[in-house]
Design a protein around this motif. Structure first.
Motif, short mmCIF file in Angstrom:
data_model
loop_
_atom_site.label_atom_id
_atom_site.label_comp_id
_atom_site.label_asym_id
_atom_site.label_seq_id
_atom_site.Cartn_x
_atom_site.Cartn_y
_atom_site.Cartn_z
N ILE A 1 0.85 -1.20 0.00
CA ILE A 1 0.00 0.00 0.00
C ILE A 1 0.89 1.25 0.00
CG2 ILE A 1 -1.70 1.31 1.33
CD1 ILE A 1 -2.64 -1.42 2.44
N PRO A 2 0.81 2.07 -1.04
CA PRO A 2 1.68 3.25 -1.11
C PRO A 2 1.25 4.39 -0.20
CG PRO A 2 0.29 3.14 -3.05
CD PRO A 2 0.05 1.87 -2.30
N SER A 3 -0.05 4.57 0.02
CA SER A 3 -0.51 5.70 0.84
C SER A 3 -1.84 5.34 1.50
CB SER A 3 -0.67 6.96 -0.02
OG SER A 3 -1.65 6.76 -1.02
N ALA A 4 -2.19 6.10 2.54
CA ALA A 4 -3.41 5.79 3.29
C ALA A 4 -3.85 7.00 4.08
CB ALA A 4 -3.16 4.62 4.24
N THR A 5 -5.09 6.95 4.54
CA THR A 5 -5.58 7.86 5.57
C THR A 5 -5.35 7.19 6.91
OG1 THR A 5 -7.26 8.97 4.22
CG2 THR A 5 -7.68 8.84 6.60
N LEU A 6 -4.84 7.94 7.89
CA LEU A 6 -4.59 7.39 9.21
C LEU A 6 -5.56 7.98 10.21
CD1 LEU A 6 -0.67 7.31 9.43
CD2 LEU A 6 -2.24 5.59 8.54
N VAL A 7 -6.17 7.10 11.02
CA VAL A 7 -7.09 7.49 12.08
C VAL A 7 -6.45 7.11 13.40
CG1 VAL A 7 -9.39 7.17 13.06
CG2 VAL A 7 -9.08 7.07 10.57
N GLY A 8 -6.15 8.08 14.24
CA GLY A 8 -5.49 7.79 15.51
C GLY A 8 -6.32 8.22 16.69
N ASN A 9 -6.17 7.51 17.79
CA ASN A 9 -6.77 7.93 19.06
C ASN A 9 -5.65 8.13 20.07
OD1 ASN A 9 -7.95 6.52 21.94
ND2 ASN A 9 -9.09 8.24 21.08
N SER A 10 -5.70 9.24 20.82
CA SER A 10 -4.76 9.51 21.90
C SER A 10 -3.31 9.49 21.39
CB SER A 10 -4.99 8.49 23.03
OG SER A 10 -4.36 8.87 24.22
N MET A 11 -2.46 8.58 21.88
CA MET A 11 -1.08 8.49 21.44
C MET A 11 -0.96 8.25 19.94
SD MET A 11 1.74 5.54 22.26
CE MET A 11 0.92 4.52 21.00
N GLY A 12 -1.97 7.62 19.35
CA GLY A 12 -1.94 7.38 17.91
C GLY A 12 -1.87 8.66 17.10
N CYS A 13 -2.30 9.79 17.68
CA CYS A 13 -2.28 11.06 16.95
C CYS A 13 -0.85 11.60 16.77
CB CYS A 13 -3.19 12.07 17.64
SG CYS A 13 -4.91 11.53 17.70
N PRO A 14 0.00 11.64 17.82
CA PRO A 14 1.40 11.99 17.58
C PRO A 14 2.09 11.05 16.58
CG PRO A 14 0.92 12.14 19.92
CD PRO A 14 -0.29 11.54 19.26
N VAL A 15 1.72 9.78 16.61
CA VAL A 15 2.30 8.84 15.64
C VAL A 15 1.93 9.25 14.23
CG1 VAL A 15 2.34 6.44 14.86
CG2 VAL A 15 2.35 6.94 17.30
N ILE A 16 0.69 9.69 14.03
CA ILE A 16 0.26 10.15 12.70
C ILE A 16 1.04 11.41 12.30
CG2 ILE A 16 -1.66 11.17 11.42
CD1 ILE A 16 -3.52 9.31 12.96
N CYS A 17 1.22 12.33 13.25
CA CYS A 17 1.96 13.55 12.94
C CYS A 17 3.41 13.25 12.55
CB CYS A 17 1.93 14.50 14.13
SG CYS A 17 0.30 15.21 14.47
N GLU A 18 4.01 12.25 13.21
CA GLU A 18 5.37 11.86 12.86
C GLU A 18 5.40 11.13 11.52
OE1 GLU A 18 9.57 11.51 13.44
OE2 GLU A 18 7.98 12.86 14.12
N PHE A 19 4.39 10.33 11.25
CA PHE A 19 4.26 9.67 9.94
C PHE A 19 4.23 10.74 8.84
CE2 PHE A 19 2.16 7.78 6.36
CZ PHE A 19 2.47 6.42 6.38
N ALA A 20 3.45 11.81 9.07
CA ALA A 20 3.36 12.89 8.08
C ALA A 20 4.70 13.57 7.89
CB ALA A 20 2.31 13.90 8.52
N HIS A 21 5.48 13.70 8.98
CA HIS A 21 6.81 14.32 8.91
C HIS A 21 7.79 13.46 8.13
CE1 HIS A 21 10.34 16.57 10.14
NE2 HIS A 21 10.87 15.47 10.63
N LEU A 22 7.73 12.15 8.36
CA LEU A 22 8.68 11.23 7.72
C LEU A 22 8.27 10.86 6.30
CD1 LEU A 22 9.32 8.80 10.72
CD2 LEU A 22 10.86 10.59 9.88
N TYR A 23 6.97 10.73 6.07
CA TYR A 23 6.47 10.23 4.78
C TYR A 23 5.31 11.12 4.29
CZ TYR A 23 8.62 6.21 7.12
OH TYR A 23 9.46 5.39 7.83
N PRO A 24 5.55 12.39 4.04
CA PRO A 24 4.44 13.28 3.67
C PRO A 24 3.68 12.84 2.43
CG PRO A 24 6.58 14.30 3.21
CD PRO A 24 6.84 13.08 4.03
N GLU A 25 4.37 12.18 1.51
CA GLU A 25 3.72 11.76 0.27
C GLU A 25 2.82 10.53 0.46
OE1 GLU A 25 7.14 9.11 0.85
OE2 GLU A 25 6.81 11.26 1.11
N ARG A 26 2.89 9.91 1.63
CA ARG A 26 2.13 8.66 1.86
C ARG A 26 0.87 8.87 2.69
NH1 ARG A 26 5.82 3.50 3.04
NH2 ARG A 26 3.86 2.61 2.29
#
Length: 304
Positions: free
Chosen positions: A110-135
């Motif tokens: 899977i090359p890209s996705a929408t991420l849904v996070g709860n609580s700690m999952g939200c910082p993980v999403i923000c870091e994912f966006a920082h590391l892999y903005p195109e994904r």
């Protein structure tokens, strides 16, 4: 992260509508459990949605919302390395978890996705966006936690205690085994990692359509006014939704309303309350991207 290898496929709740199949893979030598759409959505190329859990928990409590969306999105719900039934991980910080999420997508091709996070999952999403903005296609941040409002650890523990009495009693049977399995040493390490993580900086750096959902009874969150104040510091497309009557684990306690909000956000539709579901959703459109029609000249309530 290293190359992933698919290991085995198991079955879980296959008789339930929208049920997800349990599967296993390996991320850098760590066995990882994840749940995936048992039946692909009817669309030829369905959009992918991965749900990321909170501090000390597994993906189990996210299933009530994820299952309601699985007929429309290719759905994946992992236990991130070090959590739930997945194996222990050497590193346990936000960047490691974001890389693990990306590696799991690699494993599924899977090359890209929408991420849904709860609580700690939200910082993980923000870091994912920082590391892999195109994904990252879109971000759904449900009750984002880990900032100054949750520090120090004693304050966070007190907030969790107050939240516990506001959540459905049935959450106990899901959360307690996860917390016991996670353990005290991992709790201390992960909390320390969260306090060092630049949550606000990463949040304001998002450049994709973003949905922020908070509960009116959530003791781990600042007030909706403060959340809106932070959201207005960016010109990113942000929609803030308050679900009245919900606390922190919205994905578990109010899955019908949350799924309705996510569904409308993904379709670029106005956020309207679902009268058939618990809770009342009220949306405040902080910013809208040019391709999304605005409700009016001012950011204001967008739903019932």
């Amino acid at each position: 992260m290293g190359q992933l290898r698919f290991r085995s496929v198991a079955r879980e709740r296959s008789s339930r509508p929208g049920a997800l199949a349990e599967r296993w893979t390996t991320v850098d030598g760590v066995k990882v459990l994840y749940r995936e759409s048992a039946e692909p959505p009817s669309e030829p190329e369905p959009r992918v949605m991965m749900h990321l859990h909170g501090f000390g928990l597994s993906g189990r409590y996210l299933l009530p919302t994820a299952e309601r969306l699985s007929s429309e999105f290719h759905t994946i719900v992992p236990d991130l390395p070090g959590f739930g039934r997945s194996g222990r991980a050497r590193g346990l910080d936000v960047s490691d978890l974001a890389r693990s999420a990306a590696s799991l997508l690699d494993d599924r091709g899977i090359p890209s996705a929408t991420l849904v996070g709860n609580s700690m999952g939200c910082p993980v999403i923000c870091e994912f966006a920082h590391l892999y903005p195109e994904r990252l296609e879109r971000a759904v941040l449900v009750a984002p936690a880990g900032g100054l409002h949750n520090q120090p650890l004693t304050r966070a523990v007190g907030q969790l205690a107050r939240d516990g009495v506001r959540e459905p009693a049935r959450l106990i049977s899901v959360a307690v085994p996860d917390y016991l399995r996670f353990g005290v040493p991992s709790t201390v390490r992960m909390f320390r990692a969260l306090t060092r993580y630049p949550s606000l900086e990463r949040l304001l750096a998002l450049r994709i359509p973003t949905l922020v959902v908070i509960g009116s009874l959530d003791p781990l969150m600042p007030t909706p006014a403060r959340v809106g104040e932070v959201a207005r510091q960016t010109d990113n497309h942000v929609v803030l939704v308050v679900i009245h009557g919900a606390a922190h684990a919205i994905n578990f306690s109010h899955p019908g309303e949350l799924a309705n909000v996510i569904r409308r956000f993904m379709a670029d539709e106005p956020i309207l309350d679902d009268p058939e579901s618990d809770g009342e959703a009220r949306a405040y459109e902080i910013h809208r991207s040019p391709r999304v029609p605005a409700k009016g000249p001012d950011a204001g309530p967008a739903g019932a």
